[in-house]
Design a protein around this motif. Structure first.
Motif, PDB file in Angstrom:
ATOM      1  N   UNK A 152      54.112  69.708  23.140  1.00 54.94           N
ATOM      2  CA  UNK A 152      55.421  69.077  22.943  1.00 54.94           C
ATOM      3  C   UNK A 152      55.392  67.700  23.577  1.00 54.94           C
ATOM      4  N   UNK A 153      55.839  66.695  22.829  1.00 48.82           N
ATOM      5  CA  UNK A 153      55.931  65.327  23.333  1.00 48.82           C
ATOM      6  C   UNK A 153      57.396  64.980  23.527  1.00 48.82           C
ATOM      7  N   UNK A 154      57.759  64.583  24.740  1.00 50.07           N
ATOM      8  CA  UNK A 154      59.159  64.291  25.031  1.00 50.07           C
ATOM      9  C   UNK A 154      59.316  62.911  25.653  1.00 50.07           C
ATOM     10  N   UNK A 155      60.217  62.150  25.083  1.00 49.96           N
ATOM     11  CA  UNK A 155      60.512  60.832  25.617  1.00 49.96           C
ATOM     12  C   UNK A 155      61.461  60.943  26.796  1.00 49.96           C
ATOM     13  N   UNK A 156      61.176  60.213  27.858  1.00 50.97           N
ATOM     14  CA  UNK A 156      62.052  60.196  29.024  1.00 50.97           C
ATOM     15  C   UNK A 156      63.417  59.626  28.643  1.00 50.97           C
ATOM     16  N   UNK A 157      64.459  60.315  29.051  1.00 51.43           N
ATOM     17  CA  UNK A 157      65.818  59.811  28.917  1.00 51.43           C
ATOM     18  C   UNK A 157      66.379  59.596  30.311  1.00 51.43           C
ATOM     19  N   UNK A 158      66.833  58.396  30.598  1.00 49.73           N
ATOM     20  CA  UNK A 158      67.429  58.123  31.903  1.00 49.73           C
ATOM     21  C   UNK A 158      68.837  58.701  31.929  1.00 49.73           C
ATOM     22  N   UNK A 159      69.029  59.730  32.742  1.00 50.47           N
ATOM     23  CA  UNK A 159      70.309  60.420  32.814  1.00 50.47           C
ATOM     24  C   UNK A 159      71.096  59.949  34.028  1.00 50.47           C
ATOM     25  N   UNK A 176      73.191  59.886  37.228  1.00 54.34           N
ATOM     26  CA  UNK A 176      73.212  60.844  38.325  1.00 54.34           C
ATOM     27  C   UNK A 176      71.830  61.210  38.837  1.00 54.34           C
ATOM     28  N   UNK A 177      70.784  60.738  38.158  1.00 50.69           N
ATOM     29  CA  UNK A 177      69.426  61.031  38.619  1.00 50.69           C
ATOM     30  C   UNK A 177      68.883  59.853  39.423  1.00 50.69           C
ATOM     31  N   UNK A 178      67.847  60.130  40.219  1.00 50.56           N
ATOM     32  CA  UNK A 178      67.244  59.081  41.047  1.00 50.56           C
ATOM     33  C   UNK A 178      66.620  57.986  40.183  1.00 50.56           C
ATOM     34  N   UNK A 179      65.939  58.365  39.104  1.00 52.50           N
ATOM     35  CA  UNK A 179      65.329  57.352  38.242  1.00 52.50           C
ATOM     36  C   UNK A 179      66.383  56.432  37.632  1.00 52.50           C
ATOM     37  N   UNK A 180      67.490  57.002  37.206  1.00 53.27           N
ATOM     38  CA  UNK A 180      68.571  56.190  36.649  1.00 53.27           C
ATOM     39  C   UNK A 180      69.041  55.171  37.679  1.00 53.27           C
ATOM     40  N   UNK A 181      69.243  55.615  38.917  1.00 56.78           N
ATOM     41  CA  UNK A 181      69.711  54.722  39.978  1.00 56.78           C
ATOM     42  C   UNK A 181      68.692  53.634  40.270  1.00 56.78           C
ATOM     43  N   UNK A 182      67.412  54.003  40.285  1.00 54.29           N
ATOM     44  CA  UNK A 182      66.371  53.020  40.587  1.00 54.29           C
ATOM     45  C   UNK A 182      66.294  51.943  39.512  1.00 54.29           C
TER      46      UNK A 182
END
Length: 514
Positions: free
Chosen positions: A284-291, A293-299
């Protein structure tokens, strides 16, 4: 991603996926936000920048209708009081209303990954005995409520269900088998994290009844794994994969993410090539979605990380599918690839508009509550927070927090959105099971939008049915936006129901037995 649960979006990722495009997300997945499943998304369909926003605008038309009819599951009230539908209401039944898939959500993790906003918790202490008891109790209640005679597949998603004990898994499967029919060869999948999937545990899960494993590898680069907040290393992942293939030969799936901040195309393609040399028969190949409330989104918002490059992500996806095709993998769904017929039958139920029952905190379900005298398919969601969910299950037998009866149009929209995620699309026979009065030809045969998509080589409408071409799957959100609007227009302008003459000579509207 294997299940179907969370209404976040159509991008595949770890958790239960929600097949309802109106509620955003679909997976190899589960009904609570899953990897290969759920709830049921349009993973990697950002090949055309800006299309996600346009797609969501169309889907808003559906969510506005659904939200007006959302209601709490008011225990002790009749189903029809809750849903605002007279008990005599008619709705075309989904095919296979006597069978269903079943998703079980294990809500606990060792830590929250930096990109994840699924319904999961990091417990200070865990009473697994109490959780097991409630999972068993809710499974029994919802199976009886659904009135299904057979469960075709089971998916344990999360969270990190490989943290649960094999005894908990066995107890749930025994309950299913005692309450309804669970075929001996039914697909039973467990999502696994490499750090909680030692050889002895994998063997123990097999003994408990698991016959398929989905491993969240996500990356073969240790720096990327650290960026994602994963607890495993590349060495951990490859060791787990090797052991899983020994215990579950031909039935081990792996997830690989793309579109990370600062990720480059060529290094990611080398990861895919390396994984191809080691993996089993499902990827399965999944593209990252910036959600939010997550740390990646904040960064990314703060500028400490660059925003993912959508053009690079589109290139990864396109080249990745080509590599997999050359390696003998069939892209049977937007994010899922299999060879040797190793398709996920659980997720296939979602994409075919079949019934599924969601058990556990935050799990989603889609079924007709025939055991309660119901005749309309409901979208259901369980209470999110585990402690509150357990209290409700102890008191009422289940923790259903919301249930919404689906209208005929909403059901058709889901059939369209989910069916077009697959390479086979929607056959004429399949569509007519949901809507016998308005065929695919009636809806799409004369539409200018459809002719344009056909001329562009993105869509096919022929004697087999309606489906995307291989090129069309890469831009499904663009295609689907136009088709959803066409379906809504055709529905609003459909001819009135046929009239029949009763024995008394009076004319009345034809009622479908569904």
């Amino acid at each position: 991603m294997q299940g179907l649960q969370d209404p976040r979006n159509f991008t595949g990722s770890h958790g239960q996926v929600h097949p309802a495009f109106c509620r955003f997300r679909v997976p190899e997945q589960s009904p609570a936000g899953s990897r290969e499943c759920l709830y049921p998304g349009l993973a990697a369909n950002l090949a055309l920048p800006g299309t996600r926003a346009r797609f969501r605008a169309a889907a808003t038309l559906c969510t506005q209708r659904a939200s007006r009819r959302s209601c709490a599951a008011g225990r002790g009230q009749s189903l029809d009081e809750n849903l605002g539908h007279p008990r005599g209401s008619k709705q075309p039944p989904a095919p296979g209303t006597r069978s269903a898939a079943l998703y079980v959500h294990w809500p606990y993790c060792e830590k929250r990954c930096n990109y994840c906003n699924f319904n999961k918790y990091i417990p200070r202490t865990l009473d697994e005995g109490a959780m097991q008891k409630c999972l068993v109790k809710e499974t029994t209640t919802l199976l009886k409520l659904s009135g299904v005679q057979r469960i075709d597949s089971v998916f344990f998603g999360g969270g990190t269900p490989s943290l649960a004990s094999p005894h908990t898994v066995a107890s749930v499967l025994e309950t299913i088998a005692q309450t309804t029919h669970l075929p001996a060869k039914a697909e039973v999948t467990l999502e696994a994290n490499p750090t909680s999937s030692q050889a002895s545990r994998l063997t123990a899960f097999q003994g408990a009844g698991i016959n398929r494993l989905s491993i969240g590898i996500q990356s073969l680069d240790n720096k990327e794994l650290q960026l994602l907040g994963r607890t495993h290393s590349v060495s951990d992942a490859l060791g787990t994969l090797e052991e899983a293939r020994r215990v579950y030969p031909g039935r081990t799936s792996v997830d690989l993410m793309f579109g990370l901040p600062a990720q480059q195309v060529e290094p990611w393609l080398r990861q895919l090539q390396e994984l191809l040399s080691l993996c089993d028969d499902h990827i399965s190949l999944y593209q990252l979605t910036l959600e939010r409330g997550t740390l990646l989104f904040a960064q990314v918002q703060q500028g400490t990380l660059p925003s993912p490059d959508p053009e690079a992500a589109a290139e990864m996806y396109q080249h990745g599918r080509e590599i997999l095709r050359e390696a003998g993998f069939r892209q049977y769904e937007v994010s899922n690839f299999a060879r040797n017929e190793a398709l996920s039958t659980h997720n296939w139920t979602y994409w075919q508009g079949g019934q599924y029952i969601g058990v556990g905190p935050g799990a989603h379900g889609r079924f007709v509550p025939r055991g309660d005298g119901g005749s309309l398919r409901e979208a259901r969601i369980q209470t999110l927070e585990p402690d509150n969910w357990m209290k409700e299950v102890s008191m009422f037998g289940h923790g259903t927090r919301k249930r919404v009866s689906l209208s005929e149009l909403e059901l058709l929209e889901e059939v369209l959105a989910l069916g077009l995620r697959t390479d086979t699309g929607i056959t004429h026979q399949h569509w007519l099971q949901f809507e016998p009065q308005l065929s695919l030809w009636d809806v799409f045969g004369k539409a200018e939008e459809v002719r344009e998509l056909q001329s562009q080589g993105l869509l096919l409408l022929d004697h087999r049915g309606l489906r995307c071409s291989w090129e069309g799957l890469a831009v499904l959100d663009t295609v689907l936006l136009r088709l959803l609007l066409q379906l809504q227009n055709a529905w609003e302008n459909r001819p009135p129901p046929m009239l029949k003459v009763t024995e008394s000579g009076a004319a009345s509207q034809r009622e479908d037995s569904r």
